[in-house]
Structure formats: C-alpha cells, structure tokens
Design a protein around this motif. Structure first.
Motif, PDB file in Angstrom:
ATOM      1  N   ALA A  10     113.042  29.815  64.140  1.00  0.00           N
ATOM      2  CA  ALA A  10     112.793  28.541  64.816  1.00  0.00           C
ATOM      3  C   ALA A  10     114.086  27.738  64.872  1.00  0.00           C
ATOM      4  CB  ALA A  10     111.709  27.760  64.081  1.00  0.00           C
ATOM      5  N   ASP A  33     113.766  25.100  67.663  1.00  0.00           N
ATOM      6  CA  ASP A  33     112.501  25.101  68.392  1.00  0.00           C
ATOM      7  C   ASP A  33     111.374  25.258  67.384  1.00  0.00           C
ATOM      8  OD1 ASP A  33     110.352  25.291  70.062  1.00  0.00           O
ATOM      9  OD2 ASP A  33     110.984  27.116  71.085  1.00  0.00           O
ATOM     10  N   ASN A  34     110.945  24.133  66.828  1.00  0.00           N
ATOM     11  CA  ASN A  34     109.927  24.160  65.773  1.00  0.00           C
ATOM     12  C   ASN A  34     108.552  24.593  66.266  1.00  0.00           C
ATOM     13  OD1 ASN A  34     111.718  23.265  63.773  1.00  0.00           O
ATOM     14  ND2 ASN A  34     111.427  21.141  64.377  1.00  0.00           N
ATOM     15  N   ARG A  35     108.371  24.666  67.593  1.00  0.00           N
ATOM     16  CA  ARG A  35     107.083  25.117  68.122  1.00  0.00           C
ATOM     17  C   ARG A  35     106.770  26.547  67.688  1.00  0.00           C
ATOM     18  NH1 ARG A  35     108.486  22.484  73.899  1.00  0.00           N
ATOM     19  NH2 ARG A  35     110.489  23.326  73.203  1.00  0.00           N
ATOM     20  N   LEU A  72     104.201  27.155  64.969  1.00  0.00           N
ATOM     21  CA  LEU A  72     102.772  27.125  65.268  1.00  0.00           C
ATOM     22  C   LEU A  72     102.166  28.521  65.290  1.00  0.00           C
ATOM     23  CD1 LEU A  72     102.949  24.504  68.150  1.00  0.00           C
ATOM     24  CD2 LEU A  72     101.968  24.108  65.872  1.00  0.00           C
ATOM     25  N   SER A  73     102.990  29.542  65.492  1.00  0.00           N
ATOM     26  CA  SER A  73     102.510  30.928  65.548  1.00  0.00           C
ATOM     27  C   SER A  73     102.392  31.569  64.165  1.00  0.00           C
ATOM     28  CB  SER A  73     103.453  31.774  66.415  1.00  0.00           C
ATOM     29  OG  SER A  73     103.464  31.297  67.742  1.00  0.00           O
ATOM     30  N   ARG A 103     102.655  26.819  59.435  1.00  0.00           N
ATOM     31  CA  ARG A 103     102.000  25.719  60.152  1.00  0.00           C
ATOM     32  C   ARG A 103     101.180  24.858  59.197  1.00  0.00           C
ATOM     33  NH1 ARG A 103      98.224  28.437  63.975  1.00  0.00           N
ATOM     34  NH2 ARG A 103      96.729  28.328  62.260  1.00  0.00           N
ATOM     35  N   THR A 144     106.405  16.952  74.401  1.00  0.00           N
ATOM     36  CA  THR A 144     105.235  17.801  74.234  1.00  0.00           C
ATOM     37  C   THR A 144     105.147  18.381  72.818  1.00  0.00           C
ATOM     38  OG1 THR A 144     106.456  19.746  75.036  1.00  0.00           O
ATOM     39  CG2 THR A 144     105.178  18.514  76.661  1.00  0.00           C
ATOM     40  N   ALA A 145     106.289  18.593  72.190  1.00  0.00           N
ATOM     41  CA  ALA A 145     106.302  19.326  70.919  1.00  0.00           C
ATOM     42  C   ALA A 145     105.637  18.569  69.780  1.00  0.00           C
ATOM     43  CB  ALA A 145     107.741  19.697  70.539  1.00  0.00           C
ATOM     44  N   PRO A 186     100.979  19.140  69.244  1.00  0.00           N
ATOM     45  CA  PRO A 186     100.209  19.998  68.338  1.00  0.00           C
ATOM     46  C   PRO A 186     100.366  19.598  66.873  1.00  0.00           C
ATOM     47  CG  PRO A 186     102.088  21.191  69.254  1.00  0.00           C
ATOM     48  CD  PRO A 186     101.953  19.917  70.023  1.00  0.00           C
ATOM     49  N   GLN A 187     101.574  19.212  66.469  1.00  0.00           N
ATOM     50  CA  GLN A 187     101.769  18.784  65.082  1.00  0.00           C
ATOM     51  C   GLN A 187     100.952  17.529  64.794  1.00  0.00           C
ATOM     52  OE1 GLN A 187     103.218  20.744  63.127  1.00  0.00           O
ATOM     53  NE2 GLN A 187     104.487  22.025  64.460  1.00  0.00           N
ATOM     54  N   ASP A 208     108.441  16.469  66.385  1.00  0.00           N
ATOM     55  CA  ASP A 208     108.867  17.700  65.709  1.00  0.00           C
ATOM     56  C   ASP A 208     110.338  17.655  65.326  1.00  0.00           C
ATOM     57  OD1 ASP A 208     109.887  20.287  67.960  1.00  0.00           O
ATOM     58  OD2 ASP A 208     109.958  18.146  68.322  1.00  0.00           O
TER      59      ASP A 208
END
Length: 214
Positions: free
Chosen positions: A20, A42-44, A47-48, A53, A79-80, A83-84, A127
């Motif tokens: 990430a 890219d901390n997104r 999420l995987s 997570r 956007t990032a 989800p967090q 994020d």
C-alpha cells in the motif's frame, strides 16, 4: 527520530508488506501535481486484507474516543475516506455522511451525502494527509452546513509543515495512526530501503515541491 509506538510500527509494517506504501528514493514516482516523490501511498489496498482493515478500524475508533470524547457523527472525505469512515461509524454506532470533492451537477446537487444535523459534534475520517487542503475543504463544507467539526483522523500523514500550518489555520486538530518518520524507521529496520536512502527521503519531506531525487 522518535521511538515508535506499537500502533505506528504495526501500521507501517502492514502497509509496506501489502505494498500500500512503496518507497523508491532512487526511482521516484511522479504525482498528479507534477511533484517527484520517493513514496507512493494507496491505503485503499488495505481494504482487501481483512485483518489489516480490522486493525485500522479499531485503532481509528480508539483514537477518536481518546482525542475527542463524545462524537455524534463520522464523516468521510471522498473517495478514499468513505470506506474507512463507514467502518469506523459502524464500530462506534454513529451516523455517517461523506463529503464529495464537488457538488453533484444534478438532482439535489449535494456536496454532503447523508443527513446532517446542525450542531452535531463531527469527526472527519481521511485515509492520507499530504498538504491537508482537500481534507480541509470537507471540514469547511461540514462547518458551513452547521456541524461542529471537532477534528480529523487519518491512517497516514507525510508530516509536511504546510499541513500542520493549514490545519492550525483552520483550527482543526488532526491525528494520524502512522507518519512518515515512523515509516522510514520501519522500512530501514525491515530491509525495504537502505540506511543510505534515509537522507534522500528526509530531504523530500522538507521541500517536496523542489525535490529532484538527486
């Protein structure tokens, strides 16, 4: 560099392990701004990975409770941060909204999605903090909608002086689970970079817009 706490170390190790965060001091990335950078984040990707997570969610929730006490709403930055923010709001049993980068050009032309109640104590979830400008636009939008934004939390911050100034000027306290100094220390200790790379990495953080990688 200061000694690492357990959270900083675990977050840095996890983000490096899953790529990430990538460090390439001798083969820098080019950001959309045109800046050359030895780091890409890219901390997104976290999420995987359910275990990572979950740990991030737990630590952000704990950070909010420790630093801000009673909170009435969580808001994510598109956007990032969305989800967090959802994960944290669910963890804390709180309402959730998110702030768009710009208002919709159709329908109700919302800038903030979700129900906002004037006077609510709100913490914003992001994020990543670079200069803080996009995050503070979200803070400003929420305040203009009547919210009492008490602060912001993020997974990671580059620790730019400009970000510290921007948040101070906006009177918005901010806290991150991990930071650039901690990341470099963990990266050296775990063999992701060489000790000789540290000077280049530190030079970039001091003046990222002028850094050339030389």
């Amino acid at each position: 560099m200061n000694n690492l706490n357990e959270v900083e170390q675990k977050i840095a190790e996890s983000l490096l392990q899953i790529k990430a965060i990538k460090l390439q001091p001798k083969n820098p990335f080019v950001w959309a701004s045109g800046w050359k950078s030895p780091i890409y984040c890219d901390n997104r990707i976290a999420l995987s990975y359910p275990a990572i997570r979950t740990y991030i969610r737990q630590q952000l929730s704990q950070l909010i409770q420790e630093e801000f006490g009673t909170v009435e709403m969580i808001s994510g930055v598109a956007t990032a941060g969305i989800p967090q923010g959802v994960l944290v709001a669910q963890d804390l049993g709180l309402p959730f909204t998110y702030v768009r980068s710009s208002a919709k050009d159709h329908g109700r032309q919302n800038l903030i999605e979700g129900e906002v109640v004037s006077g609510q104590r709100v913490v914003v979830v992001e994020d990543l903090i670079s200069t803080g400008k996009s995050s503070l636009l979200a803070v400003e939008a929420l305040r203009e909608a009547g919210c009492n934004v008490v602060g912001l939390v993020s997974i990671f911050t580059y620790g730019f002086d400009q970000a510290v100034k921007n948040f101070a000027d906006a009177k918005c306290p901010f806290f991150s689970l991990c930071n650039y100094d901690a990341l470099i220390k963990v990266a050296v200790n775990n063999g992701y970079i060489l000790e000789s790379d540290v000077t280049l990495l530190e030079q970039w953080r001091k003046d990222p817009s002028a850094w050339t990688g030389q």
